[in-house]
Design a protein around this motif. Sequence first.
Motif, PDB file in Angstrom:
ATOM      1  N   SER A  35      -3.172   1.064   3.038  1.00 40.49           N
ATOM      2  CA  SER A  35      -3.361   0.249   1.816  1.00 40.49           C
ATOM      3  C   SER A  35      -2.618   1.553   0.754  1.00 40.49           C
ATOM      4  CB  SER A  35      -4.524   0.129   1.412  1.00 40.49           C
ATOM      5  OG  SER A  35      -5.653   1.059   1.285  1.00 40.49           O
ATOM      6  N   LEU A  36      -2.296   0.809  -0.367  1.00 42.40           N
ATOM      7  CA  LEU A  36      -1.668   1.507  -1.499  1.00 42.40           C
ATOM      8  C   LEU A  36      -2.602   1.439  -2.789  1.00 42.40           C
ATOM      9  CD1 LEU A  36       0.739   3.183  -2.874  1.00 42.40           C
ATOM     10  CD2 LEU A  36       1.657   0.814  -3.432  1.00 42.40           C
ATOM     11  N   LYS A  37      -3.002   2.459  -3.244  1.00 43.55           N
ATOM     12  CA  LYS A  37      -3.702   2.442  -4.593  1.00 43.55           C
ATOM     13  C   LYS A  37      -2.938   3.224  -5.736  1.00 43.55           C
ATOM     14  CE  LYS A  37      -7.111   5.398  -5.438  1.00 43.55           C
ATOM     15  NZ  LYS A  37      -8.539   6.046  -5.505  1.00 43.55           N
ATOM     16  N   ILE A  38      -3.065   2.217  -6.621  1.00 44.19           N
ATOM     17  CA  ILE A  38      -2.389   2.677  -7.957  1.00 44.19           C
ATOM     18  C   ILE A  38      -3.332   3.219  -8.985  1.00 44.19           C
ATOM     19  CG2 ILE A  38      -0.511   2.090  -9.519  1.00 44.19           C
ATOM     20  CD1 ILE A  38       0.704  -0.121  -7.427  1.00 44.19           C
ATOM     21  N   SER A  39      -3.268   4.085  -9.496  1.00 45.91           N
ATOM     22  CA  SER A  39      -4.306   4.562 -10.375  1.00 45.91           C
ATOM     23  C   SER A  39      -3.614   4.459 -11.881  1.00 45.91           C
ATOM     24  CB  SER A  39      -4.857   5.743  -9.987  1.00 45.91           C
ATOM     25  OG  SER A  39      -5.476   6.049  -9.053  1.00 45.91           O
ATOM     26  N   ASP A  40      -4.486   4.229 -12.942  1.00 45.99           N
ATOM     27  CA  ASP A  40      -4.114   4.207 -14.300  1.00 45.99           C
ATOM     28  C   ASP A  40      -2.629   3.486 -14.373  1.00 45.99           C
ATOM     29  OD1 ASP A  40      -2.537   6.743 -16.572  1.00 45.99           O
ATOM     30  OD2 ASP A  40      -3.779   4.975 -16.905  1.00 45.99           O
ATOM     31  N   SER A  41      -2.650   2.017 -13.934  1.00 45.40           N
ATOM     32  CA  SER A  41      -1.517   1.308 -14.028  1.00 45.40           C
ATOM     33  C   SER A  41      -0.763   1.285 -15.287  1.00 45.40           C
ATOM     34  CB  SER A  41      -2.003  -0.004 -13.483  1.00 45.40           C
ATOM     35  OG  SER A  41      -2.546  -0.034 -12.274  1.00 45.40           O
ATOM     36  N   GLN A  42       0.295   1.156 -14.968  1.00 52.74           N
ATOM     37  CA  GLN A  42       1.461   0.980 -15.916  1.00 52.74           C
ATOM     38  C   GLN A  42       2.156  -0.148 -16.123  1.00 52.74           C
ATOM     39  OE1 GLN A  42       3.369   5.030 -16.195  1.00 52.74           O
ATOM     40  NE2 GLN A  42       1.467   6.137 -16.308  1.00 52.74           N
ATOM     41  N   LEU A  43       2.919  -0.586 -17.255  1.00 48.30           N
ATOM     42  CA  LEU A  43       3.603  -1.813 -17.285  1.00 48.30           C
ATOM     43  C   LEU A  43       4.796  -1.625 -16.605  1.00 48.30           C
ATOM     44  CD1 LEU A  43       3.524  -2.728 -21.209  1.00 48.30           C
ATOM     45  CD2 LEU A  43       2.139  -3.785 -19.519  1.00 48.30           C
ATOM     46  N   GLY A  44       5.233  -0.357 -16.192  1.00 47.36           N
ATOM     47  CA  GLY A  44       6.371  -0.174 -15.382  1.00 47.36           C
ATOM     48  C   GLY A  44       6.069  -0.454 -14.024  1.00 47.36           C
ATOM     49  N   ASP A  45       4.858  -0.340 -13.611  1.00 46.56           N
ATOM     50  CA  ASP A  45       4.553  -0.629 -12.195  1.00 46.56           C
ATOM     51  C   ASP A  45       4.423  -1.871 -11.619  1.00 46.56           C
ATOM     52  OD1 ASP A  45       1.426   1.740 -12.598  1.00 46.56           O
ATOM     53  OD2 ASP A  45       3.579   2.076 -12.009  1.00 46.56           O
ATOM     54  N   ALA A  46       4.834  -2.924 -12.674  1.00 45.09           N
ATOM     55  CA  ALA A  46       4.952  -4.312 -12.203  1.00 45.09           C
ATOM     56  C   ALA A  46       6.147  -4.340 -11.303  1.00 45.09           C
ATOM     57  CB  ALA A  46       5.101  -5.218 -13.347  1.00 45.09           C
ATOM     58  N   ALA A  47       5.902  -4.880 -10.182  1.00 45.18           N
ATOM     59  CA  ALA A  47       6.966  -4.996  -9.231  1.00 45.18           C
ATOM     60  C   ALA A  47       6.670  -5.620  -8.011  1.00 45.18           C
ATOM     61  CB  ALA A  47       7.551  -3.639  -8.852  1.00 45.18           C
ATOM     62  N   MET A  48       7.552  -6.084  -7.086  1.00 49.05           N
ATOM     63  CA  MET A  48       7.232  -6.668  -5.686  1.00 49.05           C
ATOM     64  C   MET A  48       7.032  -5.223  -4.984  1.00 49.05           C
ATOM     65  SD  MET A  48       7.016  -9.159  -3.854  1.00 49.05           S
ATOM     66  CE  MET A  48       7.784 -10.444  -4.074  1.00 49.05           C
ATOM     67  N   TYR A  49       6.076  -5.052  -4.145  1.00 50.32           N
ATOM     68  CA  TYR A  49       5.712  -4.104  -3.343  1.00 50.32           C
ATOM     69  C   TYR A  49       5.911  -4.214  -1.957  1.00 50.32           C
ATOM     70  CZ  TYR A  49       4.207  -1.164  -7.379  1.00 50.32           C
ATOM     71  OH  TYR A  49       4.334  -0.459  -8.546  1.00 50.32           O
ATOM     72  N   PHE A  50       6.470  -3.514  -1.032  1.00 55.56           N
ATOM     73  CA  PHE A  50       6.459  -3.904   0.518  1.00 55.56           C
ATOM     74  C   PHE A  50       6.235  -2.716   0.976  1.00 55.56           C
ATOM     75  CE2 PHE A  50       9.071  -7.675   0.325  1.00 55.56           C
ATOM     76  CZ  PHE A  50       9.924  -7.593  -0.635  1.00 55.56           C
ATOM     77  N   CYS A  51       5.210  -3.149   2.153  1.00 54.99           N
ATOM     78  CA  CYS A  51       4.965  -1.875   3.019  1.00 54.99           C
ATOM     79  C   CYS A  51       5.915  -2.012   4.100  1.00 54.99           C
ATOM     80  CB  CYS A  51       3.423  -2.421   3.589  1.00 54.99           C
ATOM     81  SG  CYS A  51       2.740  -1.502   4.973  1.00 54.99           S
ATOM     82  N   ALA A  52       6.299  -1.003   4.934  1.00 53.04           N
ATOM     83  CA  ALA A  52       7.016  -0.969   6.022  1.00 53.04           C
ATOM     84  C   ALA A  52       6.677   0.171   7.288  1.00 53.04           C
ATOM     85  CB  ALA A  52       8.532  -0.577   5.395  1.00 53.04           C
ATOM     86  N   TYR A  53       7.281  -0.330   8.404  1.00 50.12           N
ATOM     87  CA  TYR A  53       6.761   0.483   9.507  1.00 50.12           C
ATOM     88  C   TYR A  53       8.041   0.884  10.045  1.00 50.12           C
ATOM     89  CZ  TYR A  53       5.529   1.209  14.428  1.00 50.12           C
ATOM     90  OH  TYR A  53       5.554   1.496  15.436  1.00 50.12           O
ATOM     91  N   TRP A  54       8.034   2.362  10.497  1.00 50.27           N
ATOM     92  CA  TRP A  54       9.165   2.854  11.417  1.00 50.27           C
ATOM     93  C   TRP A  54       8.594   3.598  12.521  1.00 50.27           C
ATOM     94  CZ3 TRP A  54      11.106   7.898  12.506  1.00 50.27           C
ATOM     95  CH2 TRP A  54      12.315   7.909  13.031  1.00 50.27           C
ATOM     96  N   ASN A  55       9.100   3.266  13.843  1.00 49.46           N
ATOM     97  CA  ASN A  55       8.819   3.793  15.032  1.00 49.46           C
ATOM     98  C   ASN A  55       9.508   5.041  15.018  1.00 49.46           C
ATOM     99  OD1 ASN A  55       8.232   4.586  17.589  1.00 49.46           O
ATOM    100  ND2 ASN A  55       7.856   2.621  18.124  1.00 49.46           N
ATOM    101  N   ALA A  56       8.957   6.358  15.190  1.00 48.10           N
ATOM    102  CA  ALA A  56       9.736   7.426  15.361  1.00 48.10           C
ATOM    103  C   ALA A  56      10.545   7.577  16.481  1.00 48.10           C
ATOM    104  CB  ALA A  56       8.971   8.858  15.377  1.00 48.10           C
TER     105      ALA A  56
END
Lengths: 118, 115
Positions: A76-97
Amino acid sequence: AQTVTQSQPEMSVQEAETVTLSCTYDTSESDYYLFWYKQPPSRQMILVIRQEAYKQQNATENRFSVNFQKAAKSFSLKISDSQLGDAAMYFCAYWNAWSKTSGSRLTFGEGTQLTVNP
Amino acid sequence: DVKVTQSSRYLVKRTGEKVFLECVQDMDHENMFWYRQDPGLGLRLIYFSYDVKMKEKGDIPEGYSVSREKKERFSLILESASTNQTSMYLCASSLLTSGRIYEQYFGPGTRLTVT
């Protein structure tokens, strides 16, 4: 095959407050990387934070931090002290080394649209 | 400053047309990628290339082809556009992996509408 799931299509947060975006993944591998990418309304996708699976310590980048639970396959992603500029689509991604077939391929979740209210 | 550019931000084409989407990166990256982004589906990999003239199919290659004649340029081709190819197309590039992960840098995207 690896899958990444973001169960929250939309989230909202008040400016200056904290919000947590969820991500779960499925893999049989032990060595991999996880990422959160941000796509603002202008559409240029940028990397927010990344986590190596072999590291137990959760990654942090300024106001952004992750809660990596390897056994639960949760990231999970935690965003503290949220700002207006944080508004966006957020994608989680995986990469197998170590996947010979996937190389540098990322597997993305469905995305979470974050709204920041003033 | 790293840069990935795409030839068009918006494109409208007719069914059956041949469509070229161009992507250029100025970072001397070996890897280049084409993704398709649809609401509720996230980003899905169409094709990627790890070297000039080399290509690998991604998860949804049907109806698409690619070309990489120069290291900095990776083209996505829709041989005969169909309405179900209406989507946002994102190009990305990264250094070649050798057991390490390098960040993928994305272009601004091309919103393609097929009518």
